[in-house]
Scaffold this motif. Structure first.
Motif, PDB file in Angstrom:
ATOM      1  N   SER A   1      11.996 -24.572  37.769  1.00 22.16           N
ATOM      2  CA  SER A   1      12.216 -23.687  38.916  1.00 22.16           C
ATOM      3  C   SER A   1      13.126 -22.547  38.504  1.00 22.16           C
TER       4      SER A   1
ATOM      5  N   PRO B   1      14.967 -19.065  39.873  1.00 18.04           N
ATOM      6  CA  PRO B   1      15.300 -18.126  40.950  1.00 18.04           C
ATOM      7  C   PRO B   1      14.963 -16.696  40.554  1.00 18.04           C
ATOM      8  N   ARG B   2      14.617 -15.879  41.550  1.00 23.61           N
ATOM      9  CA  ARG B   2      14.216 -14.503  41.291  1.00 23.61           C
ATOM     10  C   ARG B   2      15.288 -13.725  40.509  1.00 23.61           C
ATOM     11  N   LYS B   3      16.559 -13.994  40.802  1.00 24.45           N
ATOM     12  CA  LYS B   3      17.628 -13.201  40.186  1.00 24.45           C
ATOM     13  C   LYS B   3      17.768 -13.432  38.681  1.00 24.45           C
TER      14      LYS B   3
ATOM     15  N   VAL C   1      14.900 -14.405  36.739  1.00 23.00           N
ATOM     16  CA  VAL C   1      13.549 -14.543  36.216  1.00 23.00           C
ATOM     17  C   VAL C   1      13.368 -13.802  34.890  1.00 23.00           C
ATOM     18  N   SER C   2      14.174 -12.805  34.645  1.00 21.49           N
ATOM     19  CA  SER C   2      14.051 -12.050  33.388  1.00 21.49           C
ATOM     20  C   SER C   2      14.437 -12.894  32.167  1.00 21.49           C
TER      21      SER C   2
ATOM     22  N   GLU D   1       7.926 -22.177  38.295  1.00 25.87           N
ATOM     23  CA  GLU D   1       7.948 -21.973  39.714  1.00 25.87           C
ATOM     24  C   GLU D   1       9.030 -20.957  40.073  1.00 25.87           C
ATOM     25  N   GLN D   2       8.621 -19.813  40.623  1.00 26.64           N
ATOM     26  CA  GLN D   2       9.602 -18.789  40.946  1.00 26.64           C
ATOM     27  C   GLN D   2      10.092 -18.994  42.393  1.00 26.64           C
TER      28      GLN D   2
ATOM     29  N   ASP E   1      13.485 -18.117  45.417  1.00 29.02           N
ATOM     30  CA  ASP E   1      14.243 -17.001  45.967  1.00 29.02           C
ATOM     31  C   ASP E   1      15.491 -16.717  45.152  1.00 29.02           C
TER      32      ASP E   1
END
Length: 503
Positions: free
Chosen positions: A469, A471-473, A475-476, A500-501, A503
């Motif tokens: 999993s 988190p969007r912050k 994802v890089s 799994e991306q 929030d």
């Protein structure tokens, strides 16, 4: 003292001076800790007990050597700024007519009171040393010194009442007038007096003492054993019987690999083998396990508060090495928690309690060789962990932890590893080591060994999927390299990888 970056300073060094019937030894430990770490260890083979049974006295030349050694030990303790020095004496000083005068001279040199151990007290401290150094012990502890043999039952942290027998190597040599036949008769007549051996059948006999360690070292080299670590070395009972019979009936100098035993120890090998053979014959244990921890460590263990004694020495030692050698000690702690979550999510990877503690130790040790050249980090990790002065871990456990970290660095093949250490593992343990190595490979490429990242990205098994999993912050942080390692792990456990991306 100038503080060295490679040392932990959790207290002043603590020392034990052990005035035994054969050797006089000084061991200085980094601090009084559940994971005792020696920073200095020296012995002088004085032979104080070699004539006590026949003459009733400590030989003068042995006394002179012992007093000279103690003067050096006192000076070393001063130079090392030792905080507490604990001194004890055993059978020879206890039984000799001139023992009290000798102890008085020792106390004057050491500048402190020397505890003259009774046989019962010596047995209890030897058992406490085994409790300190063996995970969940269950059996009989036997401490063979120069003057006496102490025996005591131990189960978990419970220690029974100790008994002492006059079967130390020097005592046997003296009583038998160096006659192997007489010595064998003495042992066979004396061993049945030890009622405690009636509780040994099918359990473990923990062998403590320099002569038995020398005997085990000879066995280890004769067998070509792949790990030269004495603590935790196991000899099956049947093999112990065969080997001890060979040693006490042969000329020691003619034995193969006898050069691995010091010249001073060789004369006592036959007597130590004779005693061990009769213990195994009478007690019928399942195995003989060598403990490098004994009376000295047992004494320090007994001085610790209860909350310290119940802690796990393996995990403490791994945590200390993590602090001393990892890029980020906190990352190692986060890796423990991260893998806790992963293994708990996968019923197929269910862990026994001992497997869990080994996995946590491996996580704490996963980054200790980062300063090495990349091509050799795996090899250095394997050697460092397999040969470390750890307590609370057996030899298969050492191999499991070392190989897990090796796989973390070098990939999951064993083609280039020290394949001899694989001999210590079952197929199941090797599979678990490879899986843990693969989990750590995901963790380190994801986090660059920096703290704060893994807690944001749980790794879990959900049904037939392995889910990371993200988190969007952050994802890089995920790229093809991360996904490839996730896929490699998924293949090992029979699952499909999924990023799994969130929030």
């Amino acid at each position: 003292m100038t503080r060295a970056p490679g040392r932990l300073f959790t207290g002043a060094p603590v020392a034990v001076i052990d005035i035994g019937s054969n050797s006089v030894r000084l061991v200085v430990y980094e601090a009084l800790s559940r994971a005792l770490t020696p920073i200095f260890n020296e012995k002088a083979l004085c032979g104080l007990g070699r004539e006590v049974l026949s003459t009733g006295r400590l030989p003068q030349d042995a006394v002179d050597r012992a007093l000279a050694a103690l003067k050096r030990f006192r000076a070393l303790c001063d130079a090392m700024e030792v905080g507490e020095v604990h001194a004890l004496a055993t059978a020879a000083a206890r039984d000799a007519e001139n023992g009290p005068a000798f102890i008085a001279e020792c106390e004057a040199i050491c500048g402190r009171k020397i505890e003259l151990l009774t046989g019962k007290r010596e047995a209890e401290l030897a058992a406490a040393g085994v409790v300190a150094g063996v995970h969940a012990p269950d059996g009989i502890v036997g401490d063979l010194g120069g003057g006496s043999l102490e025996l005591v039952d131990v189960k978990g942290r419970a220690i029974g009442t100790g008994v002492t027998l006059p079967l130390g190597g020097l005592a046997l040599q003296d009583r038998s007038s160096r006659s192997p036949r007489k010595a064998e008769k003495i042992v066979r007549e004396t061993i049945p007096e030890a009622e405690v051996l009636g509780a040994l059948a099918g359990r473990t006999f923990y062998a403590v003492g320099g002569t038995w360690r020398a005997l085990a070292r000879l066995h280890m080299y004769t067998k070509g054993y792949p790990l030269h670590v004495m603590h935790g070395y196991v000899i099956p009972a049947r093999e112990a019987l065969d080997f001890t019979r060979i040693v006490h009936r042969a000329d020691a100098e003619a034995l193969a690999h006898i050069d691995v035993v010091s010249d001073a120890r060789r004369p006592l090998l036959a007597y130590g083998a004779l005693v061990l053979e009769n213990i195994v014959r009478q007690g019928r244990p399942s195995e003989v396990v060598i403990s490098a921890l004994g009376v000295r460590e047992g004494l320090l263990h007994s001085l610790m508060p209860e909350e310290e004694r119940v802690r796990d020495p393996l995990l403490i030692a791994a945590a200390e090495m993590n602090v001393l050698r990892s890029r980020s000690p906190r990352h190692g702690e986060e890796l423990v928690a991260w893998t806790d979550g992963f293994f708990a999510s996968a019923p197929v990877l269910e862990e026994a309690e001992d497997e869990k503690r080994l996995r946590r130790a491996a996580c704490l040790l996963a980054d200790v060789s980062w300063r090495a050249h990349p091509d050799y980090r795996g090899e250095q990790s394997l050697n460092m962990i397999a040969h470390a002065a750890f307590a609370g871990i057996d030899h298969p456990g050492r191999a499991y932890v070392a190989l897990s970290v090796y796989f973390r660095h070098m990939g999951l093949n064993t083609d280039e590893s020290d394949t001899r250490i694989l001999e210590l593992l079952t197929t199941g343990m090797l599979d678990r080591a490879r899986i843990l190595g693969a989990v750590m490979r995901v963790a380190y490429v994801l986090s660059a060994a920096m703290p704060g990242i893994l807690p944001q990205m749980p790794l879990q098994v959900r049904g037939d999927q392995l889910v990371l999993s993200v988190p969007r912050k952050v994802v890089s942080l995920v790229n093809d390299r991360v996904y490839n390692r996730l896929r490699q792990l998924a293949r090992l456990i029979g699952r499909e990888p999924l990023l799994e991306q969130g929030d």
